[in-house]
Design an enzyme around this catalytic site. Structure first.
Site, PDB file in Angstrom:
ATOM      1  N   LEU A  96      -5.749  -5.853  -5.910  1.00  0.00           N
ATOM      2  CA  LEU A  96      -4.861  -5.770  -7.070  1.00  0.00           C
ATOM      3  C   LEU A  96      -3.624  -4.966  -6.728  1.00  0.00           C
ATOM      4  CD1 LEU A  96      -4.803  -6.570 -10.083  1.00  0.00           C
ATOM      5  CD2 LEU A  96      -5.795  -4.319 -10.583  1.00  0.00           C
ATOM      6  N   GLU A  97      -3.841  -3.830  -6.071  1.00  0.00           N
ATOM      7  CA  GLU A  97      -2.724  -2.960  -5.685  1.00  0.00           C
ATOM      8  C   GLU A  97      -1.777  -3.673  -4.731  1.00  0.00           C
ATOM      9  OE1 GLU A  97      -5.402   1.139  -5.907  1.00  0.00           O
ATOM     10  OE2 GLU A  97      -5.026   0.149  -3.997  1.00  0.00           O
ATOM     11  N   LEU A  98      -2.370  -4.377  -3.762  1.00  0.00           N
ATOM     12  CA  LEU A  98      -1.554  -5.064  -2.774  1.00  0.00           C
ATOM     13  C   LEU A  98      -0.695  -6.137  -3.425  1.00  0.00           C
ATOM     14  CD1 LEU A  98      -0.841  -5.651   0.195  1.00  0.00           C
ATOM     15  CD2 LEU A  98      -2.714  -7.286   0.226  1.00  0.00           C
ATOM     16  N   SER A 102      -2.845   2.791  -1.138  1.00  0.00           N
ATOM     17  CA  SER A 102      -3.846   1.770  -1.442  1.00  0.00           C
ATOM     18  C   SER A 102      -4.792   1.676  -0.265  1.00  0.00           C
ATOM     19  CB  SER A 102      -3.119   0.442  -1.674  1.00  0.00           C
ATOM     20  OG  SER A 102      -4.029  -0.629  -1.661  1.00  0.00           O
TER      21      SER A 102
END
Ligand SMILES: *[C@@H]1O[C@H](CO)[C@@H](O)[C@H](O)[C@H]1NC(C)=O
Ligand SMILES: *[C@@H]1O[C@H](CO)[C@@H](O)[C@H](O)[C@H]1NC(C)=O
Ligand SMILES: *[C@@H]1O[C@H](CO)[C@@H](O)[C@H](O)[C@H]1NC(C)=O
Ligand SMILES: *[C@@H]1O[C@H](CO)[C@@H](O)[C@H](O)[C@H]1NC(C)=O
Ligand SMILES: *[C@@H]1O[C@H](CO)[C@@H](O)[C@H](O)[C@H]1NC(C)=O
Ligand SMILES: *[C@@H]1O[C@H](CO)[C@@H](O)[C@H](O)[C@H]1NC(C)=O
Ligand SMILES: *[C@@H]1O[C@H](CO)[C@@H](O)[C@H](O)[C@H]1NC(C)=O
Ligand SMILES: *[C@@H]1O[C@H](CO)[C@@H](O)[C@H](O)[C@H]1NC(C)=O
Length: 583
Positions: A492-494, A421
């Protein structure tokens, strides 16, 4: 005649005592011209202060079983006195009829009232009749008075001990023994030269005596008594001194007490070496002798007469007449036989006796040198290991993992090893795509998921992101100032990664820092999670080599890949994979 010879034989003892000239024994008793000479009195001169009265008893009569004044008088023997002035050897008969009447004779005693400097020298008293004669000499020393207190009297002071709180009568020495002329006399007392010291009720002059009713420490010191009397129209005096010491009260226990050996005390001994047994004794003040001694099987050192055994004693403390004595028994070449003997320390004074036995114990053999070496080596090894661990801990960790770690691939059904990410359109994007991805995939053999590359066009970004993250074992977050801004893909990924980690879905978030980041560069979510996450820092050029700390640290955090996996991976890959510079 026979009587006299007998007398002379028995006097030989006396000769030894007075230390007379041996030549004196050769004297003949056959003629008056040759007199039996006992020499000079051995125990020193009689001393007197100039101007004071003094008396000299003829020493012949100090042994009344040999010479008895009364019997001598009765036998018609005459007592004659001679004076040998100092520096001369002329014996001059003393003139008792001189008009000044200074010198007189009272039975066997010669009086000097008062003594003058000319009276210095030797005085000889001679007992004789026409056929027999004996004489002895005594020395008189007339001294000038000294201004200090000790110099007020010429006769050595008499020691008197007075118990604290106790009482005592001090009698002027010689006063009772001497027969003063038939006149009245008076006694004046001084304490440290002060005649006015007896104002309070504790000390009082009573007749000739000084009465100490209650003793205190401050009443110690030198007391003088001056006896004054009159005779032949003269006032005469003589001075004596008493050294008064305070001793411990009669009320305290006076029995000797042995401090060491104490009840539980153990004396360590070593065979073949020198052993010192120390005995410490408290011997309270009592009149009379006080003794301390060691016994070995009931025998004193003298009785044992073994040269290996000796003792030394010393006074540790004297406190108001109470002694603390230490006596050390020294045993050389201590043997096993000595260990079986009984060592008792005893002490005695007038009030009692005490004995205590010393318990001896052989000292355990302590291999101090060997022990010291062993300890030293252990410490050294620990130090070496400590240093090695601190330098090579990463390598050690990797090694350990490669031997004992478990391959996560066999325990889960995830598709990707790593999901990367990162912030798009940043400096870090280049790093991710050109370096991180390439090394992880090509050189380390991980399966890497990069959303922009691996997602299918047309899907819902949110669903797909969650699905990709869910199918990865690690989420690699490459930090940058713009990372995780509101509404970006990275945020969002985190969030998906942190949630997944929090729910225990076999995912771990790892932070990678490409460039140093200020505090403001951290997105809110990361600030909170920071402490729980591992951060691996890219160190620029230094980290480009595959053997650098960055890659090792990262490998420790990433899923396990065994060496054989790598080799397989290498073979299947067309790019040569050495430890080469990466950038
Ligand atoms: C000296 O002798 C007399 C009589 O001979 C006797 O009474 C007296 O006790 C003797 N003195 C001493 C000190 O022995
Ligand atoms: C002199 O004294 C001695 C001893 O006391 C005595 O034996 C002797 O008889 C005396 N001689 C004369 C002459 O009195
Ligand atoms: C001493 O003097 C007193 C009177 O002062 C007298 O009664 C006594 O007899 C005398 N004693 C001697 C031994 O002279
Ligand atoms: C003792 O006698 C001497 C000589 O008479 C005199 O100078 C001295 O003051 C006397 N001492 C005392 C204490 O009376
Ligand atoms: C008095 O006696 C004590 C010990 O008992 C001694 O230390 C001191 O020197 C003596 N003083 C004099 C003046 O003799
Ligand atoms: C024993 O005491 C003596 C002195 O009295 C000392 O020199 C010696 O070192 C001591 N020995 C031991 C083993 O303590
Ligand atoms: C040594 O002292 C102990 C008590 O401490 C005593 O029982 C023992 O009889 C003493 N031995 C000798 C020989 O005095
Ligand atoms: C050793 O002890 C004895 C008593 O047992 C004692 O008389 C002697 O003076 C002591 N020796 C030394 C050197 O103190």
């Amino acid at each position: 005649m026979v009587l006299l010879i007998k007398a002379i034989l028995s006097l030989s003892v006396f000769i030894m005592k007075v230390g007379a000239n041996p030549a004196a024994t050769q004297s003949s008793v056959h003629s008056v011209s040759q007199c039996h000479d006992w020499g000079e009195l051995g125990n020193g001169a009689v001393r007197v202060i100039e101007g004071e009265a003094t008396w000299l008893p003829c020493p012949l009569f100090s042994h009344p079983n040999v010479y008895n004044y009364s019997s001598a008088q009765a036998a018609g023997l005459n007592l004659v006195w001679y004076h040998v002035a100092s520096g001369q050897d002329l014996e001059q008969p003393i003139d008792f009829h001189h008009p000044d009447q200074r010198l007189s004779k009272e039975r066997e005693t010669l009086w000097l009232q008062p003594a003058t400097m000319e009276d210095n020298g030797q005085y000889i008293c001679m007992l004789r009749n026409r056929t027999s004669c004996a004489k002895i000499a005594v020395h008189l020393e007339v001294v000038q008075p000294k201004p200090n207190c000790e110099g007020k009297a010429a006769v050595p002071s008499t020691l008197v001990n007075v118990p604290i709180q106790g009482g005592k009568f001090l009698t002027c020495p010689d006063l009772d023994d001497v027969k003063l002329p038939n006149t009245s006399h008076s006694v004046t007392w001084y304490h440290n030269c002060d005649a006015n010291a007896f104002m309070n009720a504790d000390r009082k002059v009573e007749k000739d005596e000084l009465r100490i009713r209650q003793m205190f420490e401050m009443y110690q010191g030198l007391y003088h008594c001056v006896v004054t009397y009159e005779t032949k129209g003269r006032t005469l005096n003589f001075t004596r001194m008493i050294n008064v010491s305070a001793v411990s009260s009669d009320g305290v226990p006076k029995e000797p007490r042995i401090l060491n050996p104490a009840v539980d005390q153990i004396y360590p001994v070593k065979q073949g070496s020198e052993v010192n047994l120390t005995c410490r004794v408290m011997l309270p003040f009592t009149e009379g002798p006080r003794e301390t001694w060691w016994t070995i099987d009931g025998k004193t050192v003298e009785q044992l007469a073994d040269p290996r055994f000796s003792n030394t004693s010393r006074m540790v403390k004297v406190y108001f007449g109470d002694w603390t004595v230490e006596i050390v028994l020294k045993i050389k070449d201590f043997s096993s036989e000595d260990l079986r003997r009984e060592y008792n320390c005893s002490a005695r004074n007038r009030r009692g006796m005490a004995t205590s036995r010393a318990t001896l114990e052989e000292e355990a053999y302590l291999p101090s040198v060997e022990l010291g070496c062993g300890l030293g080596i252990t410490l050294f090894l620990m130090l070496v290991m400590f240093v090695v661990y601190h330098i090579f801990w990463l390598e050690l960790l990797l090694l350990y993992r490669s031997w004992f770690g478990t391959d996560e691939r066999s325990t889960d059904d995830k598709e990707y090893d790593i999901y990367i990410s990162y912030a798009r359109n940043s400096e870090e994007e280049q790093f991710v795509l050109l370096t991180l991805r390439r090394v992880l995939e090509n050189e380390l053999g991980y399966t890497v998921c990069i959303f922009d590359r691996d997602s299918l066009p047309g899907g819902t970004i949110t669903d797909e992101t969650l699905s990709f993250v869910g199918r990865s074992r690690r989420l690699l977050v490459v930090l940058s100032p713009g990372y995780g801004l509101e509404g970006t893909q990275a945020l969002l990924e985190l969030k998906a990664g942190l949630d997944s980690m929090a729910w225990g879905r076999h995912l771990r978030v790892i932070l990678v820092q490409y460039k140093p980041l200020g505090r403001n560069g951290w997105v809110h979510e990361l600030r909170r999670a920071r402490v729980a996450l591992v951060l691996v820092r890219w160190q620029g050029e230094k980290s480009s080599d595959l053997s650098s700390r960055f890659w090792k640290r990262l490998q420790v955090e990433l899923p396990l890949r065994r060496v054989k996996d790598l080799i397989e991976n290498k073979n299947s890959n067309t790019i040569p994979l050495q430890n080469k510079a990466i950038h």
